[in-house]
Design a protein around this motif. Structure first.
Motif, mmCIF file in Angstrom:
data_model
loop_
_atom_site.group_PDB
_atom_site.id
_atom_site.type_symbol
_atom_site.label_atom_id
_atom_site.label_comp_id
_atom_site.label_asym_id
_atom_site.label_seq_id
_atom_site.Cartn_x
_atom_site.Cartn_y
_atom_site.Cartn_z
ATOM 1 N N MET A 23 -9.823 -1.519 2.689
ATOM 2 C CA MET A 23 -9.388 -1.746 1.281
ATOM 3 C C MET A 23 -10.581 -2.068 0.215
ATOM 4 O O MET A 23 -11.269 -3.237 0.653
ATOM 5 N N VAL B 202 0.694 -1.230 0.022
ATOM 6 C CA VAL B 202 -0.119 -0.097 0.006
ATOM 7 C C VAL B 202 0.812 1.166 0.017
ATOM 8 O O VAL B 202 1.524 1.355 0.810
ATOM 9 N N SER C 272 -7.934 1.824 -5.130
ATOM 10 C CA SER C 272 -7.250 0.707 -5.778
ATOM 11 C C SER C 272 -7.186 0.814 -7.131
ATOM 12 O O SER C 272 -8.281 1.255 -7.726
ATOM 13 N N TYR D 118 -8.922 4.403 0.975
ATOM 14 C CA TYR D 118 -8.122 3.555 0.168
ATOM 15 C C TYR D 118 -8.514 3.406 -1.162
ATOM 16 O O TYR D 118 -9.869 3.250 -1.580
ATOM 17 N N ILE E 265 -2.594 -0.371 -4.760
ATOM 18 C CA ILE E 265 -3.548 0.123 -3.845
ATOM 19 C C ILE E 265 -2.544 1.237 -3.208
ATOM 20 O O ILE E 265 -1.704 1.153 -2.872
ATOM 21 N N TYR E 266 -3.292 2.570 -2.907
ATOM 22 C CA TYR E 266 -2.951 3.685 -2.370
ATOM 23 C C TYR E 266 -3.675 4.154 -1.098
ATOM 24 O O TYR E 266 -5.035 3.600 -1.034
ATOM 25 N N THR E 267 -3.318 4.837 -0.353
ATOM 26 C CA THR E 267 -4.142 5.274 1.024
ATOM 27 C C THR E 267 -3.690 6.730 0.921
ATOM 28 O O THR E 267 -2.752 7.463 0.747
#
Length: 752
Positions: free
Chosen positions: A295, A207, A325, A323, A251-253
């Protein structure tokens, strides 16, 4: 609910139910031990075997941090129900599990249909997402084991409640509480990822934390909205570009810290790699899934879109962790089917978050926004408070405030104006109720929209009130008590913890102010409407001791979560009271009979039993209490038990000495029964058994006494006969002696 609210499938409800089992386990014990897949045990909970009596309940909570990976649950109970038996059992006595995200469930106001036991299985995990502003109830299973992952449930506060029967009569005061009890025990383990950049069930999903920076937009020509005073927060991936293979996901947050107008997600500079690859890059799909608090995936997400076609816009995003994606599709089709291991699509991810300046909110940041100050009530239960805006426009010593000085005065082409109020529900106060009230000296011209986490609007809200016929009245946690042209009064039950936003929409406000005066009151209260003045408001803690909640204990005539449902009418209550109290006059008959038989001990018991029973029932129905309820209940049951056993003892014909001994033993036993669980049904059998035993003992004593009397009479008769025989022998001996003496005298005379 708003049109774009996220709805969940039945499978999501099942997973949510099992998620809330984590609340079962009272106190958390942290364990710092690494496990497989770079995971470690965050907490381990054990809730020991606990019994839930009829009409009783238990609440539990558990906190799932953002870095948790999975949660293992095991539940066992003494309930033995199948699908057929569940259909036959009424809800008033049915053991049920109800769950909710963020706050406590309240099944007494829920219209949700009861799910079958067959749905409680491990077969479906996909599409699991917790419903917002709702709850789901299931029959209590006998046993259940399940493991849930971070892809299936959100990192939040989870609650669930165990109820032994639901419905209006659950809170009604009862003279005698009977019904089956059940017990349960549970274990739960929450595991998390040791590295903040790795998430997922096995902590093997990378992530990336987006890098954000603040930039001002005062030119009026920016990409935000064309107006001034906005603050634009721009976020990008740490590397200049990100590259994905076909069907690969990244995936990024992002954490949103302040109230934002919107969040825009876009992909820039989309291209193929290697650069020698041929094909139309516009044919590639960059599918974006955005989810709040957990997620996202193709089956579980809040928002989605193809970034290669157009940016994804999230209006009024909630404050907290998001989150995102990105999934690459159709790459092989674009490059003509000659897909190799080095073929990738690259892009630059850009996010723009528009934040309004302090005190402003809404579209183009044109409307007023007020942060409400929490004012605790004096000498009240925990968390009871009211909320007031900061500033000199509000009197600090009042529990309400005037709206007109605070309203937004912007008007453009007859557009309705909005005014926003923000308040914070502290941790542990989820068992309280948010009370919102508007009062005016003329017709109220406002609509109210309420939302948790983000700004409400006409399409994004959790609860709303427009007029008497248009509101969230169908919601299980919205209760409208008063609705008229001059007054609006409603509650949001068991409010969630966190930031709440209340928006007032002033209809067609061309002048910016109103000629009338409108007073607004916002408060956090324990029991709605003070239990409608038909019961007592009581407070308790959940099993973990972290959340304080309140509930109503209603009188004999009312029930429901707020004691507003009339179960027994006033006239019916009057006749019930008369019949119940007067029925104790039947004790006159056995008392009179005992007096005529000169059985004075039994006469005292029958008379005292009738009098105390009448006083007890008079106190129970609310007429008059001569003593405390507990004392009267003890005397009523004790003397009733004693009267039954005394009747058995009276049937024997033993002596008073033995009767006094039996009465003493019976008095002690019945007193113990009356002081410990006097109302249990088994006491009837015990009293009859004690009475029968006393009667049997009396008969044995009587038989033993008669047998000994018979033996004594026979011995006396034999002794008498023996004594008579000995006496006749002595008389014969005396006669013979006299004759012998006379013969001797005659012989002597002749010799002389």
């Amino acid at each position: 609910m708003a049109e774009n609210s996220i709805l969940c499938s039945v499978s999501s409800l099942i997973i949510s139910l099992f998620t809330l089992f984590s609340c079962l386990f009272g106190h958390c014990n942290s364990i710092e031990q690494l496990g497989d897949y770079n995971t470690f045990t965050i907490s381990s909970f054990k809730y020991p075997e606990t019994q839930i009596r009829p009409f009783d309940m238990r609440y539990m909570r558990v906190d799932l941090p953002p870095w948790f990976s999975s949660m293992s649950i095991a539940l066992k109970s003494s309930v033995n129900l199948d699908i057929r038996s569940v259909e036959k059992v009424p809800k008033s006595v049915l053991p049920m599990i109800c769950f909710r995200e963020g706050s406590l469930p309240l099944p007494d106001v829920s219209n949700t249909s009861l799910k079958e036991l067959a749905s409680l299985s491990n077969s479906s995990f996909e599409g699991a997402q917790i419903l917002q502003n709702s709850e789901q109830c299931y029959p209590v299973p006998r046993s259940m084991t399940m493991k849930l992952t971070t892809e299936q449930i959100s990192a939040t506060v989870l609650y669930f409640g165990l109820f032994n029967g639901v419905g209006p009569t659950r809170t009604q005061s009862k003279m005698i509480v009977r019904g089956p009890s059940y017990s349960f025990a549970a274990n739960i383990t929450v595991e998390g990822c040791a590295t903040s950049t790795m998430l997922g069930q096995y902590c093997n999903q990378t992530v990336e934390q987006l890098s954000c920076g603040l930039s001002r937009n005062n030119s009026g020509n920016g990409s935000a909205s064309g107006f001034f005073n906005q603050s634009m927060v721009s976020c990008r991936n740490n590397f200049e570009t990100s590259c994905l293979r076909d069907e690969e996901i990244m995936i990024y947050t992002l954490e949103i810290l302040r109230i934002a107008e919107f969040l825009t997600i876009s992909a820039e500079n989309v291209r193929l790699r290697p650069l020698s690859s041929t094909g139309n890059v516009s044919g590639i799909d960059l599918i974006c899934y955005a989810r709040y608090g957990a997620m996202p995936s193709a089956t579980v997400h809040d928002y989605s879109g193809n970034l290669n076609k157009s940016p994804l816009v999230v209006n009024s995003p909630k404050v907290g962790q998001w989150y995102i994606s990105i999934l690459a599709l159709n790459l092989s089709k674009v490059i003509g089917g000659s897909l190799s291991n080095v073929s990738k699509v690259c892009y630059s991810l850009e996010l723009q978050e528009l934040e309004c300046p302090m005190g402003k909110a809404g579209p183009n940041c044109l409307f007023e926004r007020y942060m409400l100050q929490t004012v605790l009530r004096k000498e009240s239960t925990p968390f009871e408070s009211y909320f007031l805006p900061y500033g000199e426009k509000v009197m600090s010593d009042a529990a309400n405030f005037l709206l007109e000085p605070l309203l937004s005065n912007y008007s453009f082409g007859g557009v309705d104006t909005w005014t926003y109020f923000i308040l914070d529900i502290p941790r542990g106060a989820a068992g309280g109720n948010l009370h919102i009230r508007l009062m005016s000296d003329r017709k109220i011209n406002y609509e109210v929209y309420v939302r948790n986490g983000g700004l409400p609007s006409l399409v994004d809200w959790d609860f709303y009130y427009v007029n008497k016929s248009s509101s969230s009245h169908g919601s299980m946690f919205f209760v409208l008590y008063s609705s008229s042209e001059e007054k609006v009064d409603f509650y949001i039950l068991y409010i969630k913890e966190g930031i709440w936003n209340i928006a007032l929409r002033h209809l067609n406000n061309t002048s910016g102010t109103s000629n009338g005066q409108t007073t607004m009151s916002i408060s956090l209260e324990r029991c709605p409407k003070r239990c409608s003045y038909h019961g007592d408001c009581r407070s308790a803690l959940d099993a973990s001791g972290l959340t304080s909640y309140s509930f109503c204990a209603c009188d004999r005539n009312h029930g429901g979560f707020d004691c507003s449902i009339e179960i027994v009418s006033r006239q019916g209550h009057l006749w019930q009271s008369i019949a119940l109290i007067a029925s104790n006059g039947a004790a006159v008959l056995p008392a009179f009979w005992a007096l005529r038989q000169k059985a004075f001990a039994e006469w005292v018991i029958y008379t005292a039993s009738g009098i105390t029973s009448g006083l007890y029932h008079a106190c129970d129905v609310g007429t008059w209490c001569a003593l405390s309820f507990g004392v009267l209940q003890f005397f009523d049951f004790w003397l009733s038990f004693l009267a039954v056993v005394s009747t058995f003892v009276y049937l024997t014909t033993i002596g008073e000495v033995y009767k006094r001994a039996i009465h003493t033993v019976v008095t002690i036993l019945t007193a113990l029964m009356a002081i410990t669980k006097a109302t249990r049904s088994s006491n009837i059998i015990l009293v009859m058994a004690i009475g029968a035993l006393a009667l049997l003992v009396g008969w044995l004593i009587e038989f033993s006494t008669k047998y000994r009397s018979l033996s004594f009479s026979m011995d006396l008769c034999l002794n008498t006969l023996e004594s008579t025989g000995h006496g006749s022998n002595k008389q014969e001996y005396r006669k013979q002696s006299k004759l012998l003496d006379l013969a001797q005298v005659g012989e002597r005379t002749e010799a002389g």
